[in-house]
Design an enzyme around this catalytic site. Structure first.
Site, PDB file in Angstrom:
ATOM      1  N   HIS A 133     -21.044 -39.357  72.552  1.00  0.00           N
ATOM      2  CA  HIS A 133     -21.848 -40.580  72.404  1.00  0.00           C
ATOM      3  C   HIS A 133     -23.282 -40.317  72.880  1.00  0.00           C
ATOM      4  O   HIS A 133     -23.590 -40.425  74.055  1.00  0.00           O
ATOM      5  CB  HIS A 133     -21.217 -41.706  73.218  1.00  0.00           C
ATOM      6  CG  HIS A 133     -21.698 -43.066  72.853  1.00  0.00           C
ATOM      7  ND1 HIS A 133     -21.079 -44.219  73.286  1.00  0.00           N
ATOM      8  CD2 HIS A 133     -22.735 -43.485  72.096  1.00  0.00           C
ATOM      9  CE1 HIS A 133     -21.714 -45.277  72.813  1.00  0.00           C
ATOM     10  NE2 HIS A 133     -22.727 -44.849  72.091  1.00  0.00           N
TER      11      HIS A 133
ATOM     12  N   ASN B 140     -32.324 -49.436  72.778  1.00  0.00           N
ATOM     13  CA  ASN B 140     -32.103 -48.177  72.064  1.00  0.00           C
ATOM     14  C   ASN B 140     -31.821 -48.372  70.577  1.00  0.00           C
ATOM     15  O   ASN B 140     -31.212 -47.517  69.938  1.00  0.00           O
ATOM     16  CB  ASN B 140     -30.992 -47.353  72.731  1.00  0.00           C
ATOM     17  CG  ASN B 140     -29.701 -48.126  72.896  1.00  0.00           C
ATOM     18  OD1 ASN B 140     -29.462 -49.114  72.212  1.00  0.00           O
ATOM     19  ND2 ASN B 140     -28.856 -47.679  73.816  1.00  0.00           N
TER      20      ASN B 140
ATOM     21  N   GLN C  28     -13.562 -43.204  75.758  1.00  0.00           N
ATOM     22  CA  GLN C  28     -14.668 -42.286  76.035  1.00  0.00           C
ATOM     23  C   GLN C  28     -14.688 -41.921  77.511  1.00  0.00           C
ATOM     24  O   GLN C  28     -14.581 -42.838  78.340  1.00  0.00           O
ATOM     25  CB  GLN C  28     -15.997 -42.930  75.611  1.00  0.00           C
ATOM     26  CG  GLN C  28     -16.150 -43.035  74.117  1.00  0.00           C
ATOM     27  CD  GLN C  28     -17.523 -43.477  73.667  1.00  0.00           C
ATOM     28  OE1 GLN C  28     -17.762 -43.592  72.482  1.00  0.00           O
ATOM     29  NE2 GLN C  28     -18.438 -43.742  74.576  1.00  0.00           N
TER      30      GLN C  28
END
Length: 413
Positions: free
Chosen positions: A367, A181, A348
């Site tokens: 995110h 990514n 997170q």
């Protein structure tokens, strides 16, 4: 030479038989002693930190495996795109493939606390797959409980949600889909730079609330051209960002533990800054592109931020814990940081009272930068490839390893 009873001629003398039996008894005692020594040595090695590969094998033993995936739930969005594979419902698109081979595949988003779904499966799972977007925090305590665990896979890039030192000491293999990514994150960083530089968000808020106050936007909107942009870290993502910034005619700087190839450096037009503290005050915009390690955790504290140019803009899609949370919020409130944008938080998902939600001039999101549909397809394919190799006992591509045979990859050391 070996001796075997019963293979002597019947005419052999009794004396020779007695001699042979004596030799066999002596050898048997010697072999037993050697076996005890070897067993003791292996046990000692297995308990030593530097020999963790003896504790748990790098690759699969025969038989059915229990594989647990921890992803975010898509709920009503799951059916809106057939390529949405990075969620609980999509399960990386490997459910049918795994179950058809006799493996057990459990997927959940419930990952926190002693009564979570993940915790229930910790004692007997063999493989744990997680993502940086909804990370399953793999602590030393969880590793200790996971007696069958052999492999930890990150569907994406960034394995700092795992206690890597504990994983190395336990002889686990940790791997991620390197490169899957990087384009997605670099593009997102460029977008965030432009959002901050052009003071985009106040204009958007005016549009949706029915206001029209050009002055409230224009007084702090600038061109990107001519600004000095520095990336702290110039690995795969950092290099891609610098390449994408070149057409904007910026002054490009980078700090990294490794200097990039001179030809590439010349093509990009970026200047290497060996001393980070000397680079930071030069920058109008700073982009964080380094991994979270023991050395980088909390690096941007109050003291480090005080060295930045007043009115600096910061983009951080790397890891939230690289920044001192309260120091960033305070600097945004004082105006020392004129704008902060990123998609990484700690922990997170971020709690509702996280101070970054309420600090001025921020452009934060959940995110999301590395989990575009294109990225999901790449990291899902990478996970499947590594699982195939794991079942066959084959090596992974070398760049995918984060922990192998008790050693951490260089970027985490």
């Amino acid at each position: 030479m070996t001796f075997q009873l019963g293979h002597y001629k019947e005419t052999e003398s009794r004396e020779k038989k007695n001699q042979s039996q004596h030799r066999l008894q002596k050898k048997s005692k010697s072999e037993m002693a050697m076996k005890r020594v070897a067993t003791s040595a292996i046990g000692a090695l297995a308990s030593s930190p530097g020999s963790s590969a003896l504790i748990r094998p790098l690759h699969a033993s025969p038989g059915s495996k229990k594989i647990v995936g921890v992803f975010y739930k898509a709920n009503e969005y799951a059916s809106m795109n057939p390529n949405f594979v990075g969620c609980v419902e999509g399960a990386l698109g490997i459910r049918d493939w795994l179950t058809s081979q006799g493996h057990e595949y459990i997927v959940t988003d419930d990952k926190e606390g002693p009564h979570s779904e993940l915790e229930k499966h910790i004692p007997d799972l063999h493989v744990l797959i997680s993502t940086p977007f909804h990370p399953a925090y793999v602590t030393a305590e969880r590793i200790k409980k996971a007696k069958n665990l052999q492999l930890l896979l990150t569907a994406g890039i960034g394995s700092d949600h795992i206690d890597l030192n504990a994983a190395a000491a336990a002889g686990l293999t940790v791997a991620e889909v390197t490169g899957s990514n990087v384009v997605s994150v670099a593009e997102d960083e460029l977008m965030r730079i432009l959002i901050l530089v052009r003071n985009f968000l106040p204009g958007y808020h005016q549009a949706v609330t029915g206001d029209w106050n050009v002055a409230g936007i224009a007084y702090r909107a600038y061109d990107l051209e001519g600004k000095t942009v520095g990336t702290v870290g110039a690995g795969r993502i950092g290099k891609l960002l610098l390449q994408r910034l070149k057409p904007f005619n910026c002054n490009l700087l980078y700090h990294d533990r490794l200097k990039m190839d001179p030809e590439l450096e010349n093509q990009i037009g970026a200047k290497f800054e060996e001393d980070l503290d000397k680079m930071l005050p030069k920058c109008d915009i700073i982009v964080i592109n380094m991994p979270l390690t023991d050395k980088t955790r909390g690096m941007f504290d109050k003291e480090k931020i005080s060295k930045l140019k007043k009115g600096v803009l910061i983009v951080n899609n790397a890891r939230g814990a690289i920044m001192d949370t309260q120091a960033v919020a305070d600097a945004c409130s004082s105006g020392h940081i004129a704008g902060y944008s990123g998609d990484v938080w700690y922990p997170q998902p971020a709690p509702k009272d996280h101070p970054w939600r309420y600090m001025p001039n921020h452009a934060m999101t959940p995110h999301i930068s590395g989990t575009t549909i294109d990225a999901q397809l790449r990291y899902a394919a990478g996970v499947k490839d590594m699982l195939e190799r794991y079942f066959k006992g084959e090596e992974f591509p070398q760049q995918h390893y984060i922990v192998k045979e008790g050693k951490l990859a260089s970027q985490y050391q």
